[in-house]
Write a protein that holds these residues in place. Structure first.
Motif, mmCIF file in Angstrom:
data_model
loop_
_atom_site.group_PDB
_atom_site.id
_atom_site.type_symbol
_atom_site.label_atom_id
_atom_site.label_comp_id
_atom_site.label_asym_id
_atom_site.label_seq_id
_atom_site.Cartn_x
_atom_site.Cartn_y
_atom_site.Cartn_z
ATOM 1 N N LEU A 207 0.830 -1.198 0.000
ATOM 2 C CA LEU A 207 0.000 0.000 0.000
ATOM 3 C C LEU A 207 0.869 1.253 0.000
ATOM 4 O O LEU A 207 0.596 2.212 -0.733
ATOM 5 C CB LEU A 207 -0.917 0.004 1.222
ATOM 6 N N THR A 208 1.920 1.245 0.807
ATOM 7 C CA THR A 208 2.826 2.394 0.844
ATOM 8 C C THR A 208 3.446 2.648 -0.521
ATOM 9 O O THR A 208 3.430 3.780 -1.018
ATOM 10 C CB THR A 208 3.936 2.167 1.885
ATOM 11 N N GLY A 209 3.963 1.586 -1.134
ATOM 12 C CA GLY A 209 4.597 1.744 -2.439
ATOM 13 C C GLY A 209 3.631 2.238 -3.499
ATOM 14 O O GLY A 209 3.956 3.137 -4.292
ATOM 15 N N GLY A 210 2.434 1.670 -3.518
ATOM 16 C CA GLY A 210 1.457 2.061 -4.532
ATOM 17 C C GLY A 210 0.976 3.485 -4.363
ATOM 18 O O GLY A 210 0.919 4.250 -5.337
ATOM 19 N N VAL A 211 0.657 3.867 -3.134
ATOM 20 C CA VAL A 211 0.148 5.218 -2.893
ATOM 21 C C VAL A 211 1.236 6.259 -3.093
ATOM 22 O O VAL A 211 0.998 7.329 -3.671
ATOM 23 C CB VAL A 211 -0.451 5.313 -1.478
ATOM 24 N N VAL A 212 2.445 5.963 -2.643
ATOM 25 C CA VAL A 212 3.550 6.910 -2.833
ATOM 26 C C VAL A 212 3.804 7.134 -4.320
ATOM 27 O O VAL A 212 3.963 8.271 -4.777
ATOM 28 C CB VAL A 212 4.820 6.405 -2.130
ATOM 29 N N ALA A 213 3.831 6.063 -5.116
ATOM 30 C CA ALA A 213 4.047 6.205 -6.560
ATOM 31 C C ALA A 213 2.922 7.018 -7.200
ATOM 32 O O ALA A 213 3.169 7.890 -8.051
ATOM 33 C CB ALA A 213 4.149 4.826 -7.210
#
Length: 487
Positions: A207-213
């Motif tokens: 979730l962190t990776g997807g939202v940050v991107a």
């Protein structure tokens, strides 16, 4: 469920005030730094792109912390996690106040973003601990604090910066946060409701990776170019990572986010509406001050200073404060879909005023006041719809997702609005042509029309929640799981 909501041993006034103070601290920090960005750029001798990370870092961390810590609060205790969140928020604010480099300030703002979790945690505490008849109005007022703090932050930041320096923005915010922590410790009791389990670290990372991107791509769309390889690549990464996140969450026994829950129309509809409303409304928050500060010698604008431009947003904060409790009462009487539909329609009217008459100061004040009603209604209705549609053990998780949808929508709306007005400038200047503002305002008007249709097409029919509860409908009892949101 490991417990059931108990009636508060103290009255609700002091706990409610404590929660309002806690969420106000975060909502102020959303915009108090915006008027100081030019000062920060000069103080650290940096570029416009670099100083924009003072906002982006805060937004990125907030987007991830909101659903994550909301879920952790459901698991380990909302009061405990709220206190830890506010203490971390205070540490980030202190670090920002003493920053001696732009990198240090950006890092401090990233830490500050963790404070966003105060909202889902506060909603959960209200649902768990307050008398049922007071929950909708309380949630409405807490929700409206998001927008009220947003507007007040824009208004008071200018005088603070002019009278002292940008560092005092953070010192003032720190005082509010500390007061909020002390109030929570003194007046809030821990909720007995838990959702036992383990932290889904795979879900956290994905979730962190997807939202940050995704948010990085949105925030850099203007400086890098929407069609640039960097932005396109970030969107592709976001889509792939979030798709993997969905697949993983469906297979994990104790997921960070219940994907099946999000697929339920009663939950999905307010989430989609929150995205669209964020997209439309954040355009006003960002464009009105810019329009007001434009020198009238260019044919439009009001020659406003930073402080004066913030005053154009003041009517929004005032009417929002009145509208939120009213939305709670309407929702209790006829169901919360009704105030959400009204919010969208009122928003259409407010942006239409901006679009057709923004050359008159009275129109800006009027449109701002009208939009305040729409924002107050929408924030109160959205969270109440989500809260009433889920099991109490999932309150933090569900309201956290609703917040992140609004954040992503708002980020996209603000960036697209900025791109529209920057696409055509007056000859020999960097000043946008007036028609750019008109187009951006009409875009928000149309978006709110789409939001209206979305809500009307979703599930639900007006009815009295209290009457349904009297008939034994668990969907209206904060102590019981809900079957569906029909109000």
């Amino acid at each position: 469920m490991t417990g059931s909501p108990a009636a508060p041993s103290r009255g609700t006034a002091a706990p409610f005030a404590a929660l309002l103070l806690a969420v106000l601290a975060f909502s102020l920090m959303q915009t108090m730094v915006v008027p100081a960005l030019p000062d920060l750029q000069r103080a650290f001798d940096t570029s416009t792109t670099t100083v924009s990370w003072v906002l982006s870092a805060f937004l990125l961390t907030a987007s991830v912390a909101t659903p994550l810590l909301g879920r952790v609060g459901d698991m380990f205790g909302k009061r405990r996690v709220l206190i830890a969140t506010l203490v971390t928020f205070a540490a980030g604010t202190l670090l920002a106040a003493v920053s001696n480099s732009i990198g240090m300030l950006i890092a401090a703002r990233a830490v500050q973003g963790i404070g966003a979790a105060a909202f889902p945690l506060a909603f959960g505490i209200v649902r768990d601990s307050f008398p049922r008849e007071r929950v909708p109005v309380a949630i409405g007022l807490i929700s409206s604090t998001f927008g009220i703090g947003f507007g007040i932050g824009m208004v008071i930041a200018g005088p603070i910066t002019d009278a002292a320096s940008w560092r005092w923005i953070f010192w003032v915010a720190l005082a509010v946060i500390v007061a909020g922590v002390l109030a929570i410790v003194a007046f809030i009791e821990e909720s007995p409701i838990r959702s036992p389990g383990r932290v889904d670290w795979i879900g956290v990372v994905l979730l962190t990776g997807g939202v940050v991107a995704l948010l990085l791509g949105i925030s850099q769309g203007k400086p890098w170019g929407w069609g640039s390889p960097g932005v396109v690549g970030l969107f592709v990464v976001a889509a792939v990572v979030l798709a993997v996140f969905v697949v993983a969450e469906r297979r994990i026994r104790e997921p960070l986010i219940d994907i099946g829950l999000l697929a339920r129309p009663a939950v999905a509809t307010p989430h989609v509406a929150s995205f669209i409303l964020g997209f439309a409304l954040f355009g006003a928050f960002t464009l009105v001050p810019l329009l007001a500060q434009t020198p009238s010698s260019f044919g439009y604008g009001y020659d406003a200073s930073v402080t004066e431009s913030g005053l154009f947003m003041l009517p929004m904060a005032v009417t929002m404060l009145v509208a939120s409790p009213l939305a709670g009462r309407i929702g209790m009487a006829v169901g919360f879909r009704t105030p959400l539909v009204l919010a969208c329609l009122v928003g259409v009217a407010g942006f239409a005023v901006f679009a057709v008459a923004h050359e008159h100061a009275w129109a800006i004040y009027t449109g701002s006041a009208v939009l305040g009603v729409g924002v107050g209604f929408s924030f109160a209705a959205l969270v109440n719809l989500v809260v009433s549609a889920v099991d109490p053990r999932q309150t933090g998780e569900a309201t956290g997702i609703n917040s992140i949808m609004r954040t992503i929508g708002g980020s996209l709306g603000a960036q697209i609005s900025a791109t529209i007005i920057a696409s055509d400038t007056l000859p020999g200047t960097a000043v946008p042509v007036e028609s750019g503002y008109t187009t951006a305002f009409w875009m928000s008007t149309i978006a709110l029309g789409v939001a209206t249709a979305t809500v009307l097409a979703g599930p639900g029919r007006p009815r009295r929640p209290a009457a349904a509860a009297d008939k034994g409908d668990p969907g209206n009892d904060p102590a019981q799981p809900t079957r569906s949101a029909t109000h």
